[in-house]
Design an enzyme around this catalytic site. Structure first.
Site, PDB file in Angstrom:
ATOM      1  N   HIS A  23       3.140   0.281   5.848  1.00 24.71           N
ATOM      2  CA  HIS A  23       3.146   1.146   5.545  1.00 24.71           C
ATOM      3  C   HIS A  23       3.384   2.400   6.090  1.00 24.71           C
ATOM      4  CE1 HIS A  23       2.476   0.164   1.221  1.00 24.71           C
ATOM      5  NE2 HIS A  23       1.694  -0.770   2.118  1.00 24.71           N
ATOM      6  N   CYS A  52       5.129  -4.553   1.637  1.00 25.16           N
ATOM      7  CA  CYS A  52       4.167  -5.129   1.841  1.00 25.16           C
ATOM      8  C   CYS A  52       4.759  -5.481   0.660  1.00 25.16           C
ATOM      9  CB  CYS A  52       3.112  -3.628   1.551  1.00 25.16           C
ATOM     10  SG  CYS A  52       1.559  -4.174   1.095  1.00 25.16           S
TER      11      CYS A  52
END
Length: 502
Positions: free
Chosen positions: A426, A342
């Site tokens: 994630h 991310c």
């Protein structure tokens, strides 16, 4: 029973409210009771995306798993994601509604959220046999009581009994229990049924005289003494300030299968978010995970992870100031593994255009991946499914940055160049087959004789940990008394404890 409830409050932050709430949920569902968790307002950088695309705190997602129900925005209607010491993004019913200063939020906005928070609680109570609510910080934050929507504010509005959890490992738990109770208004005190001692080490009979004295001072009983439990590995909530120097997460499953262990270094970037991504690595026998903030700590690492962050540009500046950026560039040139997740993925790219999060404009990335990132107002919230390294992978996405991938090998909607990987996903390492395949690649690039265990299941290990929490409640708390509280509310006639009373 339908619509029963309980509020688990705490004497302090990190007293154990989240794990106690999860433990009560797991114990109740094992009794055949349909139960849901709830936290009216959560402040955390560790969040999760529900199947309907709503962002909630990871602690509530974990509690929902403990209750064996699907996580929902109803369980955490207000999520605050800090961007600095003084401001946060406000997420309402799973969607961001803007940035707000702490003064602005507590000065007015918070009061407007009371009705939607209560509506969520009442919907859950109409659906489930019991709702176990988690408080935030301490219910005795007297400067915030007027606008409270997570502690005694909802307890009084919903007539919920309250059990206060205290961490005895920190010391001073009796003063904390007494002081917390004495600082509350009489109407709030009438809902505080008693206490739970958490993280006790030693002979409980030595504690009992103190518990008797506390009962004499407050008129309230202690519902249990929970022992200190090592290696729980349950999702952490607070990601604003994480001091992780020296923190090592080691596999507690078994010795390594191969001849070598695998060392993972996680850069503890500012505003680190969803650092729970690396928990799945510690599920593998022989993997050691360390959080680091100095370039020399990368020297013996077989894998370096640059994790998610609420401030990508700030994290980039921090990496450069610390000398970690140069160390990462050297690693990549030497063919040594690096993984960006991310915000960490964004930092590894060529360029960032940010007029949203930091408003810094165009900022150079580390240039390790052929990616350019532009921050947009809309937040991506998704639960993607895909394939990588020949294995099925599931994950979740929470980001404002839109990546324009201009080369490299495809990798989970990101890319790979040599030994550098980057993805917005994630949770991908929780997919067992993919995690093992990824670690085999890392071990080969690092020259390690490390072999992932063929049968390690992260999901099964998480279930075992949640069962341990249920066992703690079942074996060390007065569950009959807790069930009466949930069904009937706080006992009548609890005495008022004036401040300074003995």
């Amino acid at each position: 029973m339908r619509g029963g409830g309980l509020l688990v409050a705490g004497t302090t932050s990190d007293a154990g409210k989240s794990v106690v709430t999860a433990g009560i949920c797991r114990w109740l569902v094992r009794q055949g009771i349909k139960v849901a968790p709830f936290k009216g307002q959560n402040m955390s950088l560790n969040s999760f995306v529900t199947r309907e695309g709503a962002e909630i705190g990871r602690a509530q997602a974990m509690q929902a798993q403990a209750a064996r129900v699907e996580p929902s925005a109803l369980m955490n209607p207000v999520l605050l994601k800090p961007g600095s010491d003084r401001s946060s993004q406000v997420v309402l019913m799973g969607k961001p509604v803007g940035e707000m200063s702490a003064r602005g939020y507590h000065g007015g906005r918070q009061q407007t959220l009371f009705e939607p928070v209560m509506a969520c609680l009442e919907e859950l109570r109409g659906t489930y046999d019991a709702v176990i609510c988690e408080g935030a910080g301490s219910p005795a934050e007297i400067n915030l009581r007027r606008t409270d929507i997570v502690n005694m504010g909802i307890a009084r509005a919903a007539k919920l009994p309250v059990v206060v959890v205290g961490d005895i490992d920190r010391g001073g738990v009796f003063a904390q229990f007494f002081g917390t109770t004495a600082l509350l208004a009489p109407e709030d005190q009438s809902l505080v049924a008693g206490y739970l001692v958490n993280k006790f080490r030693g002979d409980v009979t030595l504690l009992e005289p103190g518990l008797d004295m506390l009962h004499g001072l407050t008129g309230r009983r202690t519902f249990g003494v929970l022992p200190y439990a090592h290696g729980l590995g349950i999702d952490e909530e607070d990601g604003l300030r994480v001091s992780l120097r020296g923190t090592v997460r080691e596999s507690v499953v078994a010795p390594p299968v191969g001849a070598d262990v695998l060392r993972v270094a996680v850069c503890a970037v500012p505003l680190m978010s969803n650092f729970t991504d690396v928990d799945a690595l510690t599920a593998e026998p022989g993997v050691i995970v360390r959080f680091v903030d100095r370039p020399e700590e990368l020297a013996d690492a077989d894998l370096v992870v640059v994790p998610g962050t609420r401030g990508t540009v700030k994290a980039l500046a921090w990496l450069r100031e610390r000398g970690l950026a140069d160390a990462l560039v050297r690693r990549a040139a030497e063919g040594r593994p690096v993984l960006g997740i991310c915000g960490g993925f964004q930092a590894l790219g060529e360029r960032i255009e940010d007029e949203v999060e930091s408003k810094a404009g165009v900022v150079d990335g580390l240039g390790l991946l052929p990616v350019r990132v532009r921050f947009g107002v809309e937040k991506t919230l998704a639960r993607p499914v895909g394939e990588a390294l020949g294995e099925q992978v599931e994950g979740y996405e929470i980001h404002h940055g839109v990546a324009d991938v201009r080369g490299g090998e495809p990798f989970l909607d990101g890319c790979r160049v040599g030994s550098v990987w980057g993805t917005h996903w994630h949770g991908s390492l929780e997919s067992d087959g993919f995690r093992r395949a990824f670690l085999r690649e890392v071990a080969a690039a690092a020259g390690r004789r490390f072999v992932p265990a063929p049968d390690t299941s992260f999901g099964a290990l998480r279930e075992e940990q949640l069962d341990r929490l249920g066992d703690l409640i079942e074996e060390h708390a007065d569950t009959d008394a807790l069930l009466r509280l949930i069904e009937q509310g706080a006992p009548e006639g609890l005495p008022f404890v004036p401040p300074g009373a003995p």
